[in-house]
Write a protein that holds these residues in place. Structure first.
Motif, mmCIF file in Angstrom:
data_model
loop_
_atom_site.group_PDB
_atom_site.id
_atom_site.type_symbol
_atom_site.label_atom_id
_atom_site.label_comp_id
_atom_site.label_asym_id
_atom_site.label_seq_id
_atom_site.Cartn_x
_atom_site.Cartn_y
_atom_site.Cartn_z
ATOM 1 N N ASP A 181 -1.570 -17.413 3.632
ATOM 2 C CA ASP A 181 -0.207 -17.289 4.141
ATOM 3 C C ASP A 181 0.361 -15.890 3.920
ATOM 4 N N ILE A 182 0.077 -15.281 2.778
ATOM 5 C CA ILE A 182 0.601 -13.933 2.544
ATOM 6 C C ILE A 182 -0.131 -12.936 3.451
ATOM 7 N N GLY A 183 -1.393 -13.213 3.770
ATOM 8 C CA GLY A 183 -2.099 -12.376 4.727
ATOM 9 C C GLY A 183 -1.428 -12.415 6.090
ATOM 10 N N ALA A 184 -1.077 -13.609 6.543
ATOM 11 C CA ALA A 184 -0.395 -13.752 7.831
ATOM 12 C C ALA A 184 0.968 -13.068 7.807
ATOM 13 N N ALA A 185 1.685 -13.187 6.681
ATOM 14 C CA ALA A 185 3.009 -12.570 6.559
ATOM 15 C C ALA A 185 2.906 -11.050 6.599
ATOM 16 N N LEU A 186 1.893 -10.492 5.932
ATOM 17 C CA LEU A 186 1.740 -9.040 5.928
ATOM 18 C C LEU A 186 1.428 -8.523 7.335
ATOM 19 N N ALA A 187 0.578 -9.248 8.053
ATOM 20 C CA ALA A 187 0.285 -8.848 9.436
ATOM 21 C C ALA A 187 1.536 -8.907 10.303
ATOM 22 N N GLY A 196 1.119 2.718 10.153
ATOM 23 C CA GLY A 196 2.491 2.379 10.506
ATOM 24 C C GLY A 196 3.258 2.092 9.242
ATOM 25 N N LEU A 197 4.433 1.511 9.371
ATOM 26 C CA LEU A 197 5.245 1.184 8.205
ATOM 27 C C LEU A 197 4.584 0.056 7.416
ATOM 28 N N CYS A 198 4.390 0.296 6.115
ATOM 29 C CA CYS A 198 3.711 -0.643 5.229
ATOM 30 C C CYS A 198 4.570 -0.930 4.007
ATOM 31 N N HIS A 199 4.417 -2.103 3.431
ATOM 32 C CA HIS A 199 5.187 -2.487 2.246
ATOM 33 C C HIS A 199 4.719 -1.734 1.016
ATOM 34 N N LEU A 200 3.406 -1.744 0.742
ATOM 35 C CA LEU A 200 2.730 -0.982 -0.306
ATOM 36 C C LEU A 200 3.005 -1.456 -1.732
ATOM 37 N N ASP A 201 3.644 -2.610 -1.885
ATOM 38 C CA ASP A 201 3.857 -3.155 -3.232
ATOM 39 C C ASP A 201 3.937 -4.676 -3.184
ATOM 40 N N MET A 202 3.133 -5.290 -2.307
ATOM 41 C CA MET A 202 3.220 -6.736 -2.105
ATOM 42 C C MET A 202 2.389 -7.466 -3.158
ATOM 43 N N PHE A 203 2.862 -7.395 -4.390
ATOM 44 C CA PHE A 203 2.264 -8.159 -5.483
ATOM 45 C C PHE A 203 2.877 -9.552 -5.502
ATOM 46 N N ALA A 211 -5.273 -3.809 1.181
ATOM 47 C CA ALA A 211 -6.013 -3.693 -0.088
ATOM 48 C C ALA A 211 -5.094 -3.880 -1.285
ATOM 49 N N ILE A 212 -3.910 -3.294 -1.244
ATOM 50 C CA ILE A 212 -2.958 -3.439 -2.349
ATOM 51 C C ILE A 212 -2.608 -4.906 -2.553
ATOM 52 N N THR A 213 -2.339 -5.604 -1.466
ATOM 53 C CA THR A 213 -1.942 -7.013 -1.564
ATOM 54 C C THR A 213 -3.101 -7.881 -2.034
#
Length: 389
Positions: A132-138, A197-204, A238-240
């Motif tokens: 689910d978090i993979g789908a949300a990040l996409a 593109g725009l990335c969150h970069l801290d999706m822990f 990768a970060i997530t």
């Protein structure tokens, strides 16, 4: 998150009034390492509940936080985010959305007030949650493509090479070599061909909220958009993955680092349900996993450096162990080195042992197996090149 700046109740009341909120009490939030945060209880809250989170941004300038507010409004309605409240203008004139302010200033620092989201931080993740978090990040990556030019909305990437050069002077030789090898391998990737593109970069995981009812876990909140920058999507992936697919042992467990590749396969399946990865991205992922761990290894060393130089001390200051990220970087790098001389064969487990595919990485082999309806009937075996089996 940690509390670095101390505020009085009168200050909290004044700040909240600027957003049209009546203040009763502020409760410090001590998880995290970057900003000062408090839960805000209002006159409408009962039984000790709280409706908002007030954040004082310790490092990012107010202009960056205004950009973050635009990003959150772009995502609002598509993903579970808390968009900042707008400032109540004293002249009471109705303003367009483009003219709204979402930030107030305190000693050249930005303050926002956002609604609390329901849910809890997960102590452990499941394969379903990773999917689910993979789908949300996409979905995040796809949605933020509407904000152009992207560089206008993202903050500059932190100069991690400078932190690397400073910290490597004090590292044992083996640690410095690990960091140097990973960094070199990253620079050798076809970076110009990788989508960005725009990335969150801290999706822990501690930047997400979930309804954790067993068997029905679902995502209820995405938090902390202060690091949104223009970066390769595969780095954000990768970060997530590094946090969601790793079980971090507690101190009494020897602070073990256990990476779960089946969770990673679930994450990638979820991500690709919304946005397909290119071949270059798939090939770059193993090195990106190692580089992402290096970045957070450096981030934690950098926090320790600034706490020391700024004299930050006290019970409200939390420091995460940089050695955990070092161990994760070493784990990923071992897989990169091994994959340079290894192929992974996906085949049936029945007597005919039918070969389905040969892959250059375990990640691609696992993804292929996950796509098979009867995946349990297929096994992955690894073979070293140029050797008799």
């Amino acid at each position: 998150m940690s509390v670095y700046t101390q505020l009085t109740n009168d200050q909290f009341a004044t700040f909240c009034q600027s957003f049209g909120v009546s203040f009763v009490r502020a409760i410090p939030i001590t998880q995290g390492i970057k900003n000062s945060n408090w839960f805000i209880q209002t006159t409408d809250d009962v039984d000790g509940a709280y409706s908002y989170v007030l954040t004082l941004f310790e490092e990012r300038p107010p202009a960056d936080i205004e950009k973050m507010a635009v990003i959150l409004n772009q995502l609002d309605g598509k993903l579970p985010v808390a968009a900042p409240l707008s400032v109540i203008e004293s002249n009471s004139v109705q303003t367009d959305d483009d003219d709204k302010r979402y930030v107030i200033h305190y000693e050249d620092k930005a303050i926002t007030l956002v609604p609390c989201l329901a849910g809890s931080h997960p102590e452990q993740t499941t394969q379903a949650m990773c999917h689910d978090i993979g789908a949300a990040l996409a979905m995040l990556h796809e949605t933020l493509q509407a904000l152009q030019p992207a560089e206008q909305y993202g903050v500059p990437l932190y100069p991690w090479a400078d932190v690397r050069d400073r910290e490597m002077q004090f590292m044992p030789g083996d640690e410095a070599k690990l960091m140097s090898d990973i960094w070199r391998s990253y620079t050798e990737l076809p970076l110009t061909t990788l989508p960005n593109g725009l990335c969150h970069l801290d999706m822990f995981a501690d930047n997400t909220l979930w309804n954790l009812q067993k068997g029905e876990e679902h995502l209820t909140g995405l938090l902390d958009f202060t690091e949104v920058s223009v970066e390769h999507y595969v780095m954000d992936i990768a970060i997530t993955i590094n946090d969601f697919c790793t079980t971090w042992g507690m101190a009494e467990q020897g602070e073990s680092v256990n990476f779960d590749r089946s969770k990673m396969a679930a994450f990638l399946q979820g991500y690709e349900s919304k946005r397909a990865l290119g071949l270059d991205e798939k090939r770059a992922l193993p090195v990106m996993l190692a580089k992402a761990a290096v970045i957070f290894w450096l981030l934690r060393l950098n926090v320790i450096h600034y706490n020391r130089t700024e004299g930050r001390t006290g019970d409200n200051i939390m420091v995460k162990n940089p050695d955990l990220m070092k161990r994760l970087a070493a784990y990923h790098w071992a897989h990169v080195e091994k994959s340079q001389n290894t192929v992974f064969v996906l085949s049936g487990t029945t007597s005919d042992n039918q070969i389905i595919g040969v892959f250059s990485s375990i990640t691609q082999a696992e993804q292929a197996r996950e796509k098979l309806s009867n995946s349990s009937e297929f096994a992955i075996k690894e073979y070293t090149l140029d050797q008799l089996s």
